[in-house]
Design a protein around this motif. Structure first.
Motif, short mmCIF file in Angstrom:
data_model
loop_
_atom_site.label_atom_id
_atom_site.label_comp_id
_atom_site.label_asym_id
_atom_site.label_seq_id
_atom_site.Cartn_x
_atom_site.Cartn_y
_atom_site.Cartn_z
N LEU A 1 0.83 -1.21 0.00
CA LEU A 1 0.00 0.00 0.00
C LEU A 1 0.86 1.26 0.00
O LEU A 1 0.55 2.23 -0.70
CB LEU A 1 -0.93 -0.01 1.21
CG LEU A 1 -1.97 1.11 1.29
CD1 LEU A 1 -2.91 1.05 0.10
CD2 LEU A 1 -2.75 1.00 2.59
N ALA A 2 1.96 1.24 0.77
CA ALA A 2 2.84 2.41 0.80
C ALA A 2 3.48 2.65 -0.57
O ALA A 2 3.58 3.80 -1.03
CB ALA A 2 3.91 2.22 1.87
N THR A 3 3.91 1.58 -1.22
CA THR A 3 4.52 1.73 -2.55
C THR A 3 3.52 2.27 -3.57
O THR A 3 3.81 3.21 -4.31
CB THR A 3 5.08 0.39 -3.02
OG1 THR A 3 6.03 -0.10 -2.07
CG2 THR A 3 5.73 0.52 -4.38
N THR B 1 -2.88 7.22 -1.10
CA THR B 1 -2.80 6.02 -0.26
C THR B 1 -4.16 5.71 0.36
O THR B 1 -4.60 4.55 0.37
CB THR B 1 -1.75 6.21 0.84
OG1 THR B 1 -0.49 6.55 0.24
CG2 THR B 1 -1.58 4.95 1.65
N ALA B 2 -4.82 6.74 0.88
CA ALA B 2 -6.14 6.54 1.47
C ALA B 2 -7.15 6.07 0.42
O ALA B 2 -8.00 5.21 0.69
CB ALA B 2 -6.63 7.83 2.13
N ALA B 3 -7.05 6.60 -0.78
CA ALA B 3 -7.98 6.20 -1.84
C ALA B 3 -7.78 4.74 -2.23
O ALA B 3 -8.75 3.99 -2.41
CB ALA B 3 -7.80 7.10 -3.06
N LEU B 4 -6.52 4.32 -2.34
CA LEU B 4 -6.25 2.92 -2.71
C LEU B 4 -6.68 1.97 -1.59
O LEU B 4 -7.21 0.89 -1.85
CB LEU B 4 -4.76 2.75 -3.01
CG LEU B 4 -4.25 3.50 -4.25
CD1 LEU B 4 -2.75 3.36 -4.36
CD2 LEU B 4 -4.93 2.98 -5.51
N TRP B 5 -6.46 2.37 -0.36
CA TRP B 5 -6.91 1.54 0.77
C TRP B 5 -8.42 1.42 0.78
O TRP B 5 -8.98 0.33 0.96
CB TRP B 5 -6.42 2.13 2.08
CG TRP B 5 -6.96 1.42 3.28
CD1 TRP B 5 -6.48 0.29 3.87
CD2 TRP B 5 -8.13 1.80 4.03
NE1 TRP B 5 -7.28 -0.07 4.93
CE2 TRP B 5 -8.29 0.84 5.05
CE3 TRP B 5 -9.05 2.85 3.93
CZ2 TRP B 5 -9.33 0.91 5.97
CZ3 TRP B 5 -10.09 2.91 4.84
CH2 TRP B 5 -10.22 1.95 5.85
N ALA B 6 -9.10 2.55 0.59
CA ALA B 6 -10.56 2.53 0.58
C ALA B 6 -11.10 1.70 -0.57
O ALA B 6 -12.12 1.02 -0.44
CB ALA B 6 -11.11 3.96 0.50
N ALA B 7 -10.42 1.73 -1.72
CA ALA B 7 -10.89 0.99 -2.88
C ALA B 7 -10.93 -0.51 -2.62
O ALA B 7 -11.75 -1.22 -3.19
CB ALA B 7 -10.00 1.29 -4.09
#
Length: 308
Positions: free
Chosen positions: A112-114, A159-165
């Motif tokens: 997720l960080a990458t 990062t927040a958007a990818l996590w939420a997705a």
């Protein structure tokens, strides 16, 4: 000479419209990425690509809708068409890289960080490429601290958007996540805009060239808006959503039936009737055989009063 910069020429109209575009792209992107988790491997890449295009177009549209409210009082502004198109391509590609990373490798901390770093840097690059596509009779200068802050906001937002997705489920949580994404991306845009100052110079090498806002931006916004519309139609007519098996981002649990252990099941044994309760014992002595009635004693009285 420093130019008079105004980022809100139309008041709150452009910031609100920019936020709505970013939130719309984020909502469609969330739906597509979550839908890829339920469609198997056959259509996974297609859903992820559509989600990346939706988020990228939403961010790019947000940027240039916000730019419609940007003006410099002392100079006209024009836009370089090739650079503007490059900024659109960068937005879609970098978001696609992040979405495909988390879509196939999950949302572990390192992954997720990458993905968030790559996507955030790409979104920031899209913003500053779009800014560089502007030309006027002067030069741009940027405050380094605000530039760094805008990049950090872009990385955190990505990062927040990818996590939420990959993790958010349900209609209301998805709506809230899309709104947060819209606020973060719009905040990144206006932070970057506040970092810029304009130094006017009539002999500057960067003269006005390219097309104006009405001849370049408005026609170019048509394409991303059509893509968002098509993505919305595909989402609304998604067979899984229509069948009721998936409510926006919250998939229903499949109903399962309890199967018998064997192919044929023996019928349940009939319930055994309880034995009749014993008759209540009579504690009173039972009457014996009926005795013959005793002979009546002879009457003491004669049958008649007189001799026969």
């Amino acid at each position: 000479m420093q130019g008079t910069v105004d980022g809100f020429s139309y008041g709150l109209v452009t910031p609100v419209a920019a936020f709505l575009m970013a939130a719309l792209g984020g909502a469609l992107g969330l739906r597509c990425t979550v839908r890829s988790l339920h469609g198997g491997q056959t259509f996974k890449a297609g859903w992820l690509a559509l989600g990346a295009a939706s988020i990228g177009c939403g961010i790019w549209t947000m940027h240039f809708v916000g730019m419609m409210g940007f003006s410099v009082a002392e100079s006209a502004i024009s836009y370089d068409v090739p650079l503007t198109l490059v900024s659109l391509g960068v937005a879609i590609v970098v978001v696609g890289i992040g979405v495909f990373i988390v879509g196939y490798r999950g949302t572990g901390p390192a992954t997720l960080a990458t993905a968030g770093l790559v996507t955030g840097l790409g979104v920031a690059a899209m913003h500053y490429i779009g800014m560089y596509s502007m030309s006027l009779r002067g030069e741009f200068a940027y405050d380094p601290a605000l530039v760094v802050l805008s990049v950090l906001i872009a990385v955190v937002a990505a990062t927040a958007a990818l996590w939420a997705a990959m993790t958010v489920r349900g209609f209301l949580p998805s709506l809230g996540a899309s709104a947060i994404m819209g606020v973060a991306v719009t905040g990144m845009h206006y932070t970057g805009m506040s970092a810029m100052t304009v130094h006017l110079d009539g002999h500057a090498s960067r003269l006005v060239q390219g097309g104006s806002m009405t001849t370049v931006l408005l026609p170019m916004l048509f394409g991303p808006l059509v893509l968002l519309l098509v993505a919305g139609v595909i989402v609304m007519f998604d067979p899984l959503l229509i069948s009721g098996e998936d409510t926006w981002n919250g998939a229903r649990e499949p109903r399962t039936r309890r199967r018998p252990q064997g192919r044929h099941t023996a019928p349940a044994p009939a319930p055994v009737a309880a034995p009749p309760a014993p008759a209540e014992e009579d504690f009173w002595p039972q009457p014996g055989p009926t005795a013959a009635p005793a002979a009546e004693p002879a009457s003491h009285y004669p049958d008649s009063y007189g001799p026969r």
